[in-house]
Motif scaffolding. Structure first.
Motif, short mmCIF file in Angstrom:
data_model
loop_
_atom_site.label_atom_id
_atom_site.label_comp_id
_atom_site.label_asym_id
_atom_site.label_seq_id
_atom_site.Cartn_x
_atom_site.Cartn_y
_atom_site.Cartn_z
N SER A 102 1.17 -1.11 -0.16
CA SER A 102 -0.06 -0.05 0.04
C SER A 102 0.38 1.41 0.39
N PRO A 103 0.49 2.37 -0.72
CA PRO A 103 1.19 3.60 -0.55
C PRO A 103 1.44 4.31 0.99
N GLY A 104 -0.26 4.11 1.04
CA GLY A 104 0.36 5.01 2.67
C GLY A 104 0.11 6.31 2.07
N ARG A 105 0.95 6.74 2.74
CA ARG A 105 1.98 8.05 2.98
C ARG A 105 1.24 9.05 3.06
N GLY A 106 -0.02 8.81 3.72
CA GLY A 106 -0.16 10.08 3.77
C GLY A 106 -1.75 10.66 3.39
N GLY A 107 -2.29 9.04 3.13
CA GLY A 107 -3.96 8.83 1.91
C GLY A 107 -3.40 9.67 0.23
N LEU A 108 -2.54 8.70 -0.13
CA LEU A 108 -2.08 9.54 -1.28
C LEU A 108 -3.11 8.48 -2.07
N ARG A 113 -7.44 8.78 -6.09
CA ARG A 113 -8.51 8.50 -6.81
C ARG A 113 -10.23 9.78 -6.55
N SER A 114 -9.70 10.47 -5.22
CA SER A 114 -10.95 11.55 -5.22
C SER A 114 -10.53 12.16 -6.34
N ARG A 115 -9.61 13.11 -6.77
CA ARG A 115 -9.58 13.39 -8.10
C ARG A 115 -9.63 13.43 -9.43
N VAL A 116 -9.05 11.63 -9.46
CA VAL A 116 -9.74 10.99 -11.22
C VAL A 116 -11.14 10.67 -11.17
N ALA A 123 -16.00 6.42 -14.47
CA ALA A 123 -14.50 5.31 -14.37
C ALA A 123 -15.32 4.57 -12.56
N VAL A 124 -13.72 3.45 -13.22
CA VAL A 124 -14.60 2.55 -11.94
C VAL A 124 -12.38 1.91 -11.68
N LEU A 125 -12.12 2.22 -10.28
CA LEU A 125 -11.40 2.06 -10.45
C LEU A 125 -10.85 1.03 -9.24
N THR A 126 -9.95 0.31 -9.58
CA THR A 126 -10.40 -1.53 -8.53
C THR A 126 -8.41 -1.81 -8.85
N VAL A 127 -8.58 -1.56 -7.26
CA VAL A 127 -7.21 -1.90 -7.21
C VAL A 127 -6.79 -3.34 -6.64
N LEU A 288 -1.80 9.62 -13.58
CA LEU A 288 -0.81 9.94 -13.37
C LEU A 288 -0.45 11.65 -12.73
N ARG A 289 -1.29 11.93 -13.61
CA ARG A 289 -1.69 13.68 -13.51
C ARG A 289 -2.06 13.75 -11.96
N ALA A 290 -2.78 13.05 -11.71
CA ALA A 290 -3.35 13.04 -10.39
C ALA A 290 -2.42 12.88 -9.20
#
Length: 297
Positions: A102-108, A113-116, A123-127, A288-290
């Protein structure tokens, strides 16, 4: 003067068929409705577009002049509609986000996800979690579309990426280790230590976490291979070796019996969000931009 696209479609159909019944069948409308619409268009333009008699239908000079422009307008509209549909399809598309930890790091991750999803609400984002065997977290075989990865990547020319975190490398040690009492450890003091290594399939990332570039040509001693944080923790408390890790990943291992210390003499680690270089989908670039915006890079 406002003319509806429907009027132009009706006109073009009759002009190309030169037959009202066939044009009506082509348009899936009744022949009386089509005739009425053409008469309304002629009244709007103030000119007859067709000559009608018992022998059939023919274009007038005005109709002949209008036809190529009407066809061009409809063709351009079709192209525009297809462009809009492509954007809608991209907005509705799914995106698999790969990671090995998990990237963690302050809710990265939730911030990205919120920006995208603000830009692409449908869009459906799946981790998806991947083993450390795959340094690309699914990018190499197309299992993921974007991925949080540690640099360097194998075959870097195949990928594009944005670095989202640069952190010092720490060393994780059993709390009974001879170096555990030091606030910082010089890497030279670790050269003879057995190290926990990523699987060989991780490629250059295996060498990076063994810090082979800082060993002056000396081969590392590999105490065990590990493919997850759980395996790493068990190998550490079992005394099979020590390992380097990024500062942001320290909480994954700092449980009972394990400590971390800053290492002097090695370069910082770099966490990136990556994509395949030939994947130019708008949603991929948006991710990537987000990530860059959230990381402030």
């Amino acid at each position: 003067m406002d003319v509806h696209g429907r009027d132009l479609r009706y006109f073009v159909a009759v002009a190309e068929e030169l037959h009202f019944t066939r044009a009506a069948e082509r348009l899936f409308v009744s022949q009386p409705a089509l005739s009425k619409q053409i008469r309304m268009l002629e009244r709007t333009l103030g000119v007859a577009l067709f000559e009608r008699d018992r022998r059939g239908v023919a274009l007038t000079r005005a109709g002949t002049a209008l036809l190529p422009y009407a066809q061009r307008v409809l063709a351009e509209w079709q192209t525009g509609w297809e462009a809009v549909e492509a954007v809608r399809a991209a907005q509705r598309a799914g995106l698999v986000v790969g990671m090995s930890t998990s990237p963690g790091r302050g809710g990265l991750l939730p911030a990205v996800r919120s920006r995208v999803t603000a830009e692409y609400p449908e869009a459906v984002l799946t981790v998806r979690q991947f083993s450390w065997d795959d340094a690309t977290a699914g990018l190499a075989d197309g299992t993921s579309d974007v991925a949080f990865v540690w640099l360097p990547l194998p075959e870097p020319e195949r990928y594009g990426w944005t670095v989202v975190a640069q952190e010092p490398r720490l060393v994780a040690l059993p709390d009974t280790h001879r170096l555990a009492g030091r606030p910082a450890v010089d890497f030279a003091d670790l050269l003879d230590e057995p190290f926990l290594a990523l699987p060989k399939s991780a490629g250059p990332l295996r060498d990076y976490w063994l810090a082979t570039d800082a060993r002056g040509g000396r081969e590392p001693v590999v105490g065990a291979e590990v493919s997850s944080s759980e395996e790493t923790y068990e190998a550490l408390v079992g005394g099979q070796g020590v390992c380097l890790l990024a500062r942001g990943n320290a909480p994954l291992l700092m449980r009972g019996g394990v400590i971390t210390r800053r290492v002097v003499g090695v370069t910082p680690s770099r966490l990136a969000v990556a994509r395949r270089a030939d994947d130019d989908r708008p949603l991929v670039h948006a991710y990537l931009r987000a990530a860059a915006e959230v990381a402030g890079v």
